[in-house]
Enzyme design. Structure first.
Site, PDB file in Angstrom:
ATOM      1  N   SER A 295       0.828  -1.210   0.000  1.00 53.22           N
ATOM      2  CA  SER A 295       0.000   0.000   0.000  1.00 53.22           C
ATOM      3  C   SER A 295       0.860   1.257   0.000  1.00 53.22           C
ATOM      4  O   SER A 295       2.000   1.270   0.470  1.00 53.22           O
ATOM      5  CB  SER A 295      -0.924   0.013   1.210  1.00 53.22           C
ATOM      6  OG  SER A 295      -1.749  -1.121   1.214  1.00 53.22           O
TER       7      SER A 295
HETATM    8  N1  SAH Z   1      -0.903  -4.675   4.022  1.00 55.73           N
HETATM    9  C1  SAH Z   1      -0.158  -4.677   2.813  1.00 55.73           C
HETATM   10  C2  SAH Z   1      -1.029  -4.484   1.615  1.00 55.73           C
HETATM   11  C3  SAH Z   1      -1.283  -5.762   0.934  1.00 55.73           C
HETATM   12  S1  SAH Z   1      -2.380  -5.663  -0.454  1.00 55.73           S
HETATM   13  C4  SAH Z   1       0.954  -3.641   2.905  1.00 55.73           C
HETATM   14  O1  SAH Z   1       1.560  -3.545   3.926  1.00 55.73           O
HETATM   15  O2  SAH Z   1       1.263  -2.959   1.949  1.00 55.73           O
HETATM   16  C5  SAH Z   1      -3.788  -6.475   0.172  1.00 55.73           C
HETATM   17  C6  SAH Z   1      -3.636  -7.925   0.510  1.00 55.73           C
HETATM   18  O3  SAH Z   1      -4.901  -8.388   0.940  1.00 55.73           O
HETATM   19  C7  SAH Z   1      -3.218  -8.841  -0.631  1.00 55.73           C
HETATM   20  O4  SAH Z   1      -2.029  -9.486  -0.309  1.00 55.73           O
HETATM   21  C8  SAH Z   1      -4.368  -9.832  -0.747  1.00 55.73           C
HETATM   22  O5  SAH Z   1      -3.977 -11.130  -1.073  1.00 55.73           O
HETATM   23  C9  SAH Z   1      -4.964  -9.753   0.640  1.00 55.73           C
HETATM   24  N2  SAH Z   1      -6.338 -10.215   0.766  1.00 55.73           N
HETATM   25  C10 SAH Z   1      -7.400 -10.013  -0.057  1.00 55.73           C
HETATM   26  N3  SAH Z   1      -8.483 -10.632   0.435  1.00 55.73           N
HETATM   27  C11 SAH Z   1      -8.110 -11.234   1.601  1.00 55.73           C
HETATM   28  C12 SAH Z   1      -8.784 -12.034   2.564  1.00 55.73           C
HETATM   29  N4  SAH Z   1     -10.069 -12.382   2.459  1.00 55.73           N
HETATM   30  N5  SAH Z   1      -8.072 -12.475   3.635  1.00 55.73           N
HETATM   31  C13 SAH Z   1      -6.760 -12.162   3.784  1.00 55.73           C
HETATM   32  N6  SAH Z   1      -6.073 -11.429   2.898  1.00 55.73           N
HETATM   33  C14 SAH Z   1      -6.737 -10.966   1.822  1.00 55.73           C
END
Ligand code: SAH
Length: 287
Positions: free
Chosen positions: A134
């Site tokens: 993010s």
């Molecule tokens: N928190 C991260 C951002 C990751 S992007 C950072 O530090 O930058 C969002 C993430 O959410 C992705 O890896 C995706 O696989 C995950 N995601 C989407 N749906 C999800 C769910 N139901 N349970 C867990 N993770 C999920």
């Protein structure tokens, strides 16, 4: 600072020394921090700096070989990150504890080396499997909103849905006593583990699973952050908020907004729409 010391025993040598060094570097280090030069600086830093990163606290303190200039590279990395934090503050994030946490986490270690030169620009970046790390602004903004609770910002237990590469979990570990983070894509869960391991953060628990179900065994949570956007916030997560707890989530499809949901009673929640945002989709199940 003391709590940070405990949570980042390894990188802390750099974090602790940083303020003194950054002060010494003063305006000169800030002057170079335009986005373009930040990119170049970060690139240089990562090319040389990565080889200086060591998973062992012992070797981390050992002076590196002569040709490498660790002090100046650390300074460059700190300055570039400092510039990123200054931009996030300028965009409206005011919570000093959140800004300090953003300043303490080496974001370039959470992206693959080829992209590390862009780690300190305010953008989301690919981390594989069609997912992204993010944007720093939104990470800070969500945590700031979550901290603005009736408890003076004290957060005992927080839950993140969507660990991705683990960056936001690392930032959260500096503002909450315990951080739980769930990821549904196994290789990303593993990536987060390997990114976080060298930082030796004691208060993060990573979980592989479907975050839409939350983590009932660890509930209730004072704060819940979703790093992926659903068309609505799953009911299970609302139920796992403590009373007075705050959940911050992107909601929507093509057009998304950031929502704050606060639990004000056993059966009562309030909902506030904050601003537009853009996140990867929240998906059910695991892969
Ligand atoms: N928190 C991260 C951002 C990751 S992007 C950072 O530090 O930058 C969002 C993430 O959410 C992705 O890896 C995706 O696989 C995950 N995601 C989407 N749906 C999800 C769910 N139901 N349970 C867990 N993770 C999920």
């Amino acid at each position: 600072m003391t709590t940070k010391d405990k949570r980042f025993p390894l990188t802390l040598s750099s974090v602790v020394e940083k303020s003194a060094k950054a002060e010494r570097a003063g305006p000169a280090s800030r002057k170079v921090a335009t986005p373009q030069t930040a990119t170049q600086n970060a690139a240089q830093n990562v090319v040389r700096g990565r080889t200086n990163e060591s998973p062992s606290p012992m070797t981390a303190r050992t002076p590196p070989p002569a040709p490498i200039a660790p002090r100046s590279t650390t300074l460059v990395s700190d300055a570039v990150r400092g510039a990123m934090v200054a931009r996030v503050a300028k965009q409206g994030v005011k919570d000093a504890k959140v800004l300090a946490a953003l300043d303490a986490v080496p974001r370039h270690l959470f992206v693959e080396p080829a992209l590390a030169s862009q780690a300190y620009i305010d953008a989301s970046l690919p981390i594989g499997h069609h997912q992204t790390i993010s944007q720093p602004y939104i990470v800070a903004r969500m945590i700031e909103v979550m901290r603005a609770n009736g408890n003076g910002g004290v957060l005992d237990k927080v839950l993140e849905i969507g660990t991705g590469c683990g960056y936001q979990a690392a930032v959260l570990s500096l503002v909450a006593k315990e951080v739980y983070s769930i990821e549904r894509i196994k290789p990303l869960h593993e990536l987060a583990k390997s990114n976080l391991r060298p930082l030796r953060i004691a208060n993060i628990r990573l979980q592989y699973g479907d975050g839409m179900l939350g983590l009932p065994q660890a509930a209730p949570f004072d704060g819940i952050i979703l790093a992926a956007a659903g068309l609505e916030v799953p009911q299970a997560l609302l139920e796992q908020l403590s009373i007075g707890g705050r959940l911050v989530a992107p909601v929507g499809g093509r057009h998304q907004v950031l929502q704050l949901i606060e639990r004000i009673g056993k059966f009562e929640w309030t909902n506030t729409t904050l601003e537009d945002c853009h996140f990867v989709p929240l998906r059910p199940g695991v892969v």
